[in-house]
Design a protein around this motif. Structure first.
Motif, PDB file in Angstrom:
ATOM      1  N   UNK A  21       0.857  -1.196   0.000  1.00 40.16           N
ATOM      2  CA  UNK A  21       0.000   0.000   0.000  1.00 40.16           C
ATOM      3  C   UNK A  21       0.886   1.235   0.000  1.00 40.16           C
ATOM      4  N   UNK A  22       1.715   1.345  -1.031  1.00 42.91           N
ATOM      5  CA  UNK A  22       2.546   2.534  -1.187  1.00 42.91           C
ATOM      6  C   UNK A  22       1.719   3.713  -1.661  1.00 42.91           C
ATOM      7  N   UNK A  23       2.383   4.825  -1.929  1.00 41.52           N
ATOM      8  CA  UNK A  23       1.683   6.066  -2.274  1.00 41.52           C
ATOM      9  C   UNK A  23       0.761   5.879  -3.467  1.00 41.52           C
ATOM     10  N   UNK A  24       1.265   5.289  -4.555  1.00 41.18           N
ATOM     11  CA  UNK A  24       0.428   5.162  -5.757  1.00 41.18           C
ATOM     12  C   UNK A  24      -0.689   4.143  -5.559  1.00 41.18           C
ATOM     13  N   UNK A  25      -0.399   3.075  -4.824  1.00 39.83           N
ATOM     14  CA  UNK A  25      -1.410   2.039  -4.642  1.00 39.83           C
ATOM     15  C   UNK A  25      -2.572   2.485  -3.775  1.00 39.83           C
ATOM     16  N   UNK A  26      -2.329   3.380  -2.831  1.00 41.06           N
ATOM     17  CA  UNK A  26      -3.419   3.815  -1.950  1.00 41.06           C
ATOM     18  C   UNK A  26      -4.573   4.403  -2.756  1.00 41.06           C
ATOM     19  N   UNK A  27      -4.240   5.263  -3.709  1.00 41.76           N
ATOM     20  CA  UNK A  27      -5.294   5.884  -4.521  1.00 41.76           C
ATOM     21  C   UNK A  27      -5.896   4.870  -5.496  1.00 41.76           C
ATOM     22  N   UNK A  28      -5.053   3.980  -6.041  1.00 45.25           N
ATOM     23  CA  UNK A  28      -5.543   2.975  -6.989  1.00 45.25           C
ATOM     24  C   UNK A  28      -6.474   1.967  -6.311  1.00 45.25           C
ATOM     25  N   UNK A  37     -14.082  -3.872  -8.561  1.00 47.35           N
ATOM     26  CA  UNK A  37     -13.134  -4.986  -8.449  1.00 47.35           C
ATOM     27  C   UNK A  37     -13.198  -5.570  -7.043  1.00 47.35           C
ATOM     28  N   UNK A  38     -12.870  -6.870  -6.931  1.00 47.82           N
ATOM     29  CA  UNK A  38     -12.770  -7.519  -5.623  1.00 47.82           C
ATOM     30  C   UNK A  38     -11.295  -7.449  -5.211  1.00 47.82           C
ATOM     31  N   UNK A  39     -10.978  -6.493  -4.335  1.00 46.38           N
ATOM     32  CA  UNK A  39      -9.585  -6.144  -4.065  1.00 46.38           C
ATOM     33  C   UNK A  39      -9.026  -6.862  -2.839  1.00 46.38           C
ATOM     34  N   UNK A  40      -7.832  -7.418  -2.994  1.00 46.59           N
ATOM     35  CA  UNK A  40      -7.064  -7.986  -1.878  1.00 46.59           C
ATOM     36  C   UNK A  40      -5.758  -7.198  -1.763  1.00 46.59           C
ATOM     37  N   UNK A  41      -5.396  -6.797  -0.550  1.00 47.05           N
ATOM     38  CA  UNK A  41      -4.119  -6.133  -0.315  1.00 47.05           C
ATOM     39  C   UNK A  41      -3.146  -7.136   0.295  1.00 47.05           C
ATOM     40  N   UNK A  42      -2.040  -7.362  -0.394  1.00 48.92           N
ATOM     41  CA  UNK A  42      -0.995  -8.276   0.099  1.00 48.92           C
ATOM     42  C   UNK A  42       0.163  -7.430   0.630  1.00 48.92           C
ATOM     43  N   UNK A  49      -3.866  -2.716  11.920  1.00 45.10           N
ATOM     44  CA  UNK A  49      -3.498  -1.571  12.762  1.00 45.10           C
ATOM     45  C   UNK A  49      -2.145  -0.986  12.351  1.00 45.10           C
ATOM     46  N   UNK A  50      -1.271  -1.833  11.767  1.00 47.54           N
ATOM     47  CA  UNK A  50       0.065  -1.372  11.375  1.00 47.54           C
ATOM     48  C   UNK A  50       0.023  -0.362  10.226  1.00 47.54           C
ATOM     49  N   UNK A  51      -1.141  -0.202   9.591  1.00 43.02           N
ATOM     50  CA  UNK A  51      -1.271   0.769   8.497  1.00 43.02           C
ATOM     51  C   UNK A  51      -1.566   2.182   9.002  1.00 43.02           C
ATOM     52  N   UNK A  52      -1.663   2.323  10.345  1.00 47.39           N
ATOM     53  CA  UNK A  52      -1.883   3.654  10.921  1.00 47.39           C
ATOM     54  C   UNK A  52      -3.209   4.246  10.475  1.00 47.39           C
ATOM     55  N   UNK A  53      -3.201   5.505  10.057  1.00 46.34           N
ATOM     56  CA  UNK A  53      -4.436   6.193   9.656  1.00 46.34           C
ATOM     57  C   UNK A  53      -5.109   5.513   8.464  1.00 46.34           C
ATOM     58  N   UNK A  54      -4.307   4.847   7.625  1.00 45.44           N
ATOM     59  CA  UNK A  54      -4.882   4.226   6.420  1.00 45.44           C
ATOM     60  C   UNK A  54      -5.737   3.000   6.760  1.00 45.44           C
ATOM     61  N   UNK A  55      -5.583   2.475   7.974  1.00 42.94           N
ATOM     62  CA  UNK A  55      -6.375   1.306   8.390  1.00 42.94           C
ATOM     63  C   UNK A  55      -7.872   1.586   8.275  1.00 42.94           C
ATOM     64  N   UNK A  56      -8.266   2.820   8.636  1.00 42.92           N
ATOM     65  CA  UNK A  56      -9.685   3.194   8.571  1.00 42.92           C
ATOM     66  C   UNK A  56     -10.198   3.132   7.132  1.00 42.92           C
ATOM     67  N   UNK A  57      -9.368   3.584   6.183  1.00 42.32           N
ATOM     68  CA  UNK A  57      -9.745   3.532   4.764  1.00 42.32           C
ATOM     69  C   UNK A  57      -9.910   2.090   4.308  1.00 42.32           C
ATOM     70  N   UNK A  59     -10.727  -0.467   6.098  1.00 42.71           N
ATOM     71  CA  UNK A  59     -11.978  -1.005   6.660  1.00 42.71           C
ATOM     72  C   UNK A  59     -13.178  -0.482   5.870  1.00 42.71           C
ATOM     73  N   UNK A  60     -13.159   0.802   5.568  1.00 42.93           N
ATOM     74  CA  UNK A  60     -14.281   1.419   4.829  1.00 42.93           C
ATOM     75  C   UNK A  60     -14.450   0.790   3.450  1.00 42.93           C
ATOM     76  N   UNK A  61     -13.325   0.498   2.812  1.00 43.07           N
ATOM     77  CA  UNK A  61     -13.381  -0.076   1.463  1.00 43.07           C
ATOM     78  C   UNK A  61     -13.684  -1.571   1.478  1.00 43.07           C
ATOM     79  N   UNK A  62     -13.611  -2.185   2.680  1.00 40.76           N
ATOM     80  CA  UNK A  62     -13.871  -3.616   2.834  1.00 40.76           C
ATOM     81  C   UNK A  62     -12.905  -4.454   1.981  1.00 40.76           C
ATOM     82  N   UNK A  63     -11.649  -4.029   1.997  1.00 42.36           N
ATOM     83  CA  UNK A  63     -10.604  -4.710   1.229  1.00 42.36           C
ATOM     84  C   UNK A  63     -10.202  -5.998   1.954  1.00 42.36           C
ATOM     85  N   UNK A  64     -10.051  -7.091   1.201  1.00 45.58           N
ATOM     86  CA  UNK A  64      -9.528  -8.326   1.792  1.00 45.58           C
ATOM     87  C   UNK A  64      -8.042  -8.110   2.091  1.00 45.58           C
ATOM     88  N   UNK A  65      -7.542  -8.767   3.136  1.00 48.99           N
ATOM     89  CA  UNK A  65      -6.146  -8.575   3.528  1.00 48.99           C
ATOM     90  C   UNK A  65      -5.400  -9.908   3.565  1.00 48.99           C
TER      91      UNK A  65
END
Length: 465
Positions: A21-28, A37-42, A49-57, A59-65
């Motif tokens: 989840x680098x800078x470009x991937x966050x927006x993508x 798309x059915x998105x999974x973040x690897x 929780x290790x994603x800091x503030x981005x963790x909330x995003x 959760x909101x997007x319901x991304x698989x992890x």
């Protein structure tokens, strides 16, 4: 069908894994979820929780992890895998996913595939960012709408809906981005190719072949701009599919941009006609390597931008952060930040841009590249060498073993970190001296990237009283 509709058609309903989840991937990530798309973040991070503030995003997007040590397990069953440049293309896990039928692509590759406007792209071991920035500013000075991205600027794919056919995309590309690309830009610039990133590439040939991809997929009419003074880029002439032009500081050419020796003027030659662009003295950029960057930019935009726009940018642009950037003058000593210099060739170019011997702060993460070529340049241009980081012993060994080394005229000091290095440099400096951070090494032993390293150095220098 609009490009953005083509993207939606490509990813809607598909299983898409993003590596990191680098800078470009966050927006993508958000863009892909919005497009169905059915998105999974690897990612190697162990928990959301290790994603800091981005963790909330997330959760909101319901991304698989798919997190932690076995994060690449998330590649299984995916239709599309979005590779980050930092994840090597030839890693077994990724190649296994390819064999299993997944499409492996990236933000930049998808943008190149779908972009409706002309693309001008730059690669090379040194000078990419300055050349790319100069090109973008020349197009802007000519009144064109510019989308700047790739290795710099913002992610381009999330801006696809705003890109119109009359715009121009100016893109900086690294070997990591190019290694898997199968689309080339309309105008391709290769500044130079010297040993770099050999900690990530199998060998030098793999690195060179990655760079060649900027040319191999060009479709005429197209232009290739190559550095004449570099053996590897000069040999790439045989890869060119359409118009090929040179840029050179040391020779005159009848085909491209050059520095005319008799009057020290940047010129462009085409069909037997030489057009003077500007005197070198008018450029605000320090160093002969920046003359080459300016010539490369001129060769890239020639015929697409009025000469006046080239001249305007060439005479006003003062440089990019972390590239021989003046920081401050304190007690008559001038401090420079050249943190971008993560390879010996970059540091050599920086050293040659000063008219006197300097105090050099160098060393950092080890990319397994040779330091022997740096040794004679340090001996010629440095009076105090302050070393830090993992490469310090290798740089010192190369310098001490050089036949011209003289301990009486080159003092070598060791620091245990940036603050200590600045303190040692300051103590050694006298009024009129120059101190430059130009590490000849990557930053990853102490910093996430060269920008963070450069800003830490500037903060320390600016805090001196």
């Amino acid at each position: 069908m609009l490009p953005i509709e083509k993207l939606q058609q490509k990813i809607q309903g598909k299983k898409v894994a993003f590596i990191g989840a680098g800078v470009s991937h966050k927006r993508c990530l958000e863009q892909f979820v919005e497009m169905g798309a059915q998105v999974t973040l690897c990612d190697q991070k162990k928990s959301v929780e290790d994603f800091g503030e981005y963790a909330e995003t997330l959760r909101r997007l319901n991304v698989r992890l798919s997190l932690g040590e076995h994060y690449t397990d998330g590649f299984a069953g995916q239709d599309i895998i979005m590779r980050t440049p930092g994840y090597e293309y030839y890693k077994p896990e990724l190649q296994a996913a390819l064999q299993a039928g997944a499409t492996v692509t990236s933000e930049v590759e998808l943008f190149f595939e779908l972009c409706p406007c002309e693309i001008v792209a730059v690669t090379g071991s040194d000078g990419k960012t300055t050349t790319t920035t100069l090109i973008s500013k020349m197009f802007e000075a000519a009144g064109r709408k510019v989308f700047l991205g790739g290795n710099i600027g913002a992610a381009l794919l999330p801006q696809l809906a705003e890109v119109t056919p009359d715009a121009v995309a100016v893109v900086e590309l690294s070997s990591f981005q190019l290694i898997s690309m199968r689309t080339s830009p309309k105008v391709a610039v290769v500044t130079n190719v010297t040993p770099n990133h050999l900690d990530h590439h199998k060998d030098m040939q793999e690195y060179v072949d990655a760079k060649r991809n900027i040319l191999l997929w060009q479709v005429p009419p197209c232009r290739a701009v190559l550095g004449f003074e570099n053996d590897i880029t000069r040999a790439m002439q045989s890869d060119c599919k359409g118009e090929q032009v040179w840029f050179t500081r040391l020779h005159e050419t009848d085909n491209g941009a050059f520095l005319r020796a008799e009057d020290d003027t940047l010129c462009y030659a085409e069909n037997g006609v030489v057009t003077p662009i500007m005197p070198r003295a008018d450029s605000k950029l320090r160093g002969l390597h920046n003359v080459e960057n300016l010539l490369a930019a001129i060769a890239a935009v020639w015929g697409r931008v009025p000469v006046e726009a080239m001249r305007q940018v060439g005479s006003t642009f003062t440089g990019v952060e972390h590239r021989i950037e003046p920081v401050r003058v304190l007690d008559g000593v001038t401090y420079y930040n050249d943190s971008i210099a993560s390879s010996p060739t970059r540091t050599i170019a920086g050293l040659r841009s000063f008219d006197r011997k300097i105090i050099l702060i160098a060393g950092g993460y080890d990319k397994k590249i040779p330091y022997e070529p740096l040794a004679p340049e340090i001996i010629a241009h440095v009076k105090v060498l302050v070393l830090m980081g993992a490469t310090a012993p290798r740089i010192e060994k190369a310098v001490r073993e050089h036949p011209n080394f003289d301990a009486a005229s080159l003092e070598i000091l060791h620091a245990d970190g940036m603050r200590h290095a600045v303190e040692l440099a300051r103590a050694a400096a006298k009024p009129g001296d120059i101190v430059s951070l130009s590490p000849a090494s990557a930053s990853f032993d102490l910093y996430p990237n060269f920008e963070v390293r450069g800003r830490d150095y500037k903060a320390i220098v600016n805090s001196l009283t």
